[in-house]
Enzyme design. Structure first.
Site, PDB file in Angstrom:
ATOM      1  CG  HIS A   6     -33.243 -61.703  55.400  1.00  0.00           C
ATOM      2  ND1 HIS A   6     -33.994 -60.582  55.698  1.00  0.00           N
ATOM      3  CD2 HIS A   6     -32.090 -61.232  54.859  1.00  0.00           C
ATOM      4  CE1 HIS A   6     -33.325 -59.496  55.361  1.00  0.00           C
ATOM      5  NE2 HIS A   6     -32.167 -59.862  54.851  1.00  0.00           N
ATOM      6  CG  ASP A  64     -37.532 -56.420  56.379  1.00  0.00           C
ATOM      7  OD1 ASP A  64     -37.466 -57.406  55.620  1.00  0.00           O
ATOM      8  OD2 ASP A  64     -38.487 -55.632  56.399  1.00  0.00           O
TER       9      ASP A  64
END
Length: 505
Positions: free
Chosen positions: A476, A480
């Protein structure tokens, strides 16, 4: 004549190291392959051997200096510069007397190159014993590294005179394993061969790290006062530092207790302990454990899920599988569809195919697809290089070939390095759903699962459809949520309508 000593390759994604210890000083005589210094990276400790025999001249990189790959460390002056005609005759005897005994016709069996970032191996098994006759290229022993198994062939025909590295011992790349005699009968000394470089002071048959030996001498410690946490109890530099600091906290400490990486095991009842079996983890299993834990500790790992109707691919395979196999000589499997679908999706969402390097993001204009393969010794990930340029048949052939070689332990180091994205198929073992763990430094891994008929609503009707859960684990920090979901949706669309792959949609 002078020879440069340079920083060796430090491993994938490692670009610099710190000079930890010099074992020699300017003016000292050195032999071929004698250890000159030790480098420390953020992952491993690397020992630098002398490339030639001679005298250590100038040391360019001092202890504590940071050096890059191929940086100049020192210079070695080779002997016999003033007496060139005799140089060739003197060099072998001075460099390594045991390397080649011309008079007796002895040939050394050496540890072969083990691959990038691999500096040592464990002797797993010997196929011959001292006194056995051997033919050139006949397999003598098998070495086990943290990534692959390496078979060592006989460099010449003769008789295996002595074994210098017994089963279970750790050997460095370029180290000496055994001696082959050209005579008909092995030397009487062959039966007295001892493990290489035993530790005379402690009676152990494990060679401690050179940096640890030096630090023990500086601190006035004996090996008996230090608990080694390396392989087979090998004492590392960090172990000596801990032992040196221990008296301040515990002036009259009891015999040192090993400090395991995890919490100590809970007490076990005596009758249960008698029915247990303790087996040392293989190097491969230790590496798998370390890398998976590193991935969890380093990446901001998250998993997103979707599902795909596999009916379209199953119908396509049913219709064309015979023609496909007849033309290409390989069966049409599911993996080629997943590889192609991922390549298309990675083209649209390139951050899933990228990696983080410090404060930079490296975007890759290629897809080196890792395909996880289960073997009797653990999970390995051979890489399909430039998978985005391959057709269905080539993908199937390469996967079948590498899968077989992985299970046989025949994969080379190069075939398991440089992957940019990975696919893991837990469905072959019956997994319905799981969250795969990233394969660092990659930023994405797709988990395939079991195909199972489930009731689905199609055109307002409930029908049974062959469904598969898909799982994308991603970092992450670089990917995204929108990118991850988009990637998985594109894979789903390509799998449910394989025609999109042909039209590059």
């Amino acid at each position: 004549m002078s020879t440069e000593v340079r920083v060796p390759t430090l491993g994938e994604s490692v670009s610099e190291a710190t000079v930890a210890t010099w074992f020699k000083k300017p003016g000292d005589a050195v032999a071929v392959d004698e250890m000159l210094c030790e480098l420390e990276t953020d992952k491993v400790t690397v020992e630098v051997p002398s490339p030639v025999a001679g005298t250590l001249g100038e040391i360019v990189a001092q202890e504590g200096d940071t050096v890059g790959v191929d940086a100049l460390l020192a210079m070695i002056s080779e002997p016999g510069a003033a007496a060139t005609p005799s140089e060739a005759a003197k060099a072998p005897a001075k460099a390594a007397p045991e390397a080649q005994d011309d008079a007796g016709g002895n040939v050394d069996v050496m540890v072969p190159a083990l691959g990038e970032s691999v500096s040592e191996a464990t002797v797993a098994s010997w196929f011959k014993k001292p006194g056995d006759a051997v033919e050139q290229d006949e397999m003598l022993c098998e070495l086990e590294t943290d990534k692959v198994s390496v078979e060592v062939p006989a460099p010449a025909s003769g008789v295996l005179a002595e074994i210098l590295a017994e089963e279970g011992s750790t050997v460095a790349a370029g180290g000496k394993l055994a001696v082959i005699s050209g005579g008909a009968v092995a030397s009487g000394a062959s039966g007295t061969a001892a493990p290489a470089a035993p530790s005379s002071s402690s009676g152990r048959d494990v060679e401690d790290a050179p940096s640890a030996k030096k630090l023990m001498a500086e601190k006035g410690l004996s090996p008996d006062q230090v608990t080694g946490t390396g392989r087979d109890g090998r004492i590392m530099k960090e172990d000596v530092q801990k032992a040196a600091a221990a008296p301040a906290a515990q002036p009259a400490a009891a015999p040192a207790v090993p400090t395991p990486a995890a919490a100590p095991r809970a007490p076990v009842a005596a009758d249960d302990a008698a029915r247990e079996e303790r087996v040392k983890m293989t190097r491969l299993r230790q590496t798998i454990a370390r890398r998976l834990k590193d991935a969890q500790n380093t990446a901001a790992m998250l998993t997103t899920y979707n599902e795909a109707d596999m009916g379209g691919i199953m119908d396509l395979r049913k219709e064309y599988k015979d023609q496909f196999e007849k033309k290409h000589g390989v069966k049409m499997g599911f993996m080629s569809f997943f590889v192609k679908a991922c390549c298309h999706a990675l083209n649209e969402v390139p951050e899933v195919n990228a990696e983080i390097d410090g404060t930079d993001v490296i975007y890759k204009n290629y897809v080196h697809m890792g395909v996880a393969v289960g073997t009797p010794n653990g999970l390995v990930v051979p890489v399909l290089r430039d998978a985005h340029q391959m057709g269905f048949a080539e993908i199937e052939k390469r996967i079948a070939e590498m899968g077989k070689r992985a299970r046989d332990g025949k994969l080379s180091m190069a075939e398991m390095q440089g992957g940019s994205f990975t696919i893991s198929n837990g469905g072959v073992y019956g997994s319905l759903m799981s969250s795969p763990i990233l394969n660092p430094p990659q930023s994405g891994i797709l988990g395939m699962h079991k195909i199972q008929e489930r009731p689905m609503v199609v055109g307002g009707q409930i029908v049974a459809r062959p469904m598969m859960y898909l799982a994308l684990s991603y970092d992450h920090r670089i990917v995204d949520g929108k990118g991850a979901v988009t990637f998985l949706v594109r894979v789903k669309e390509a799998l449910e309508d394989p025609r999109r792959l042909l039209m590059d949609l």
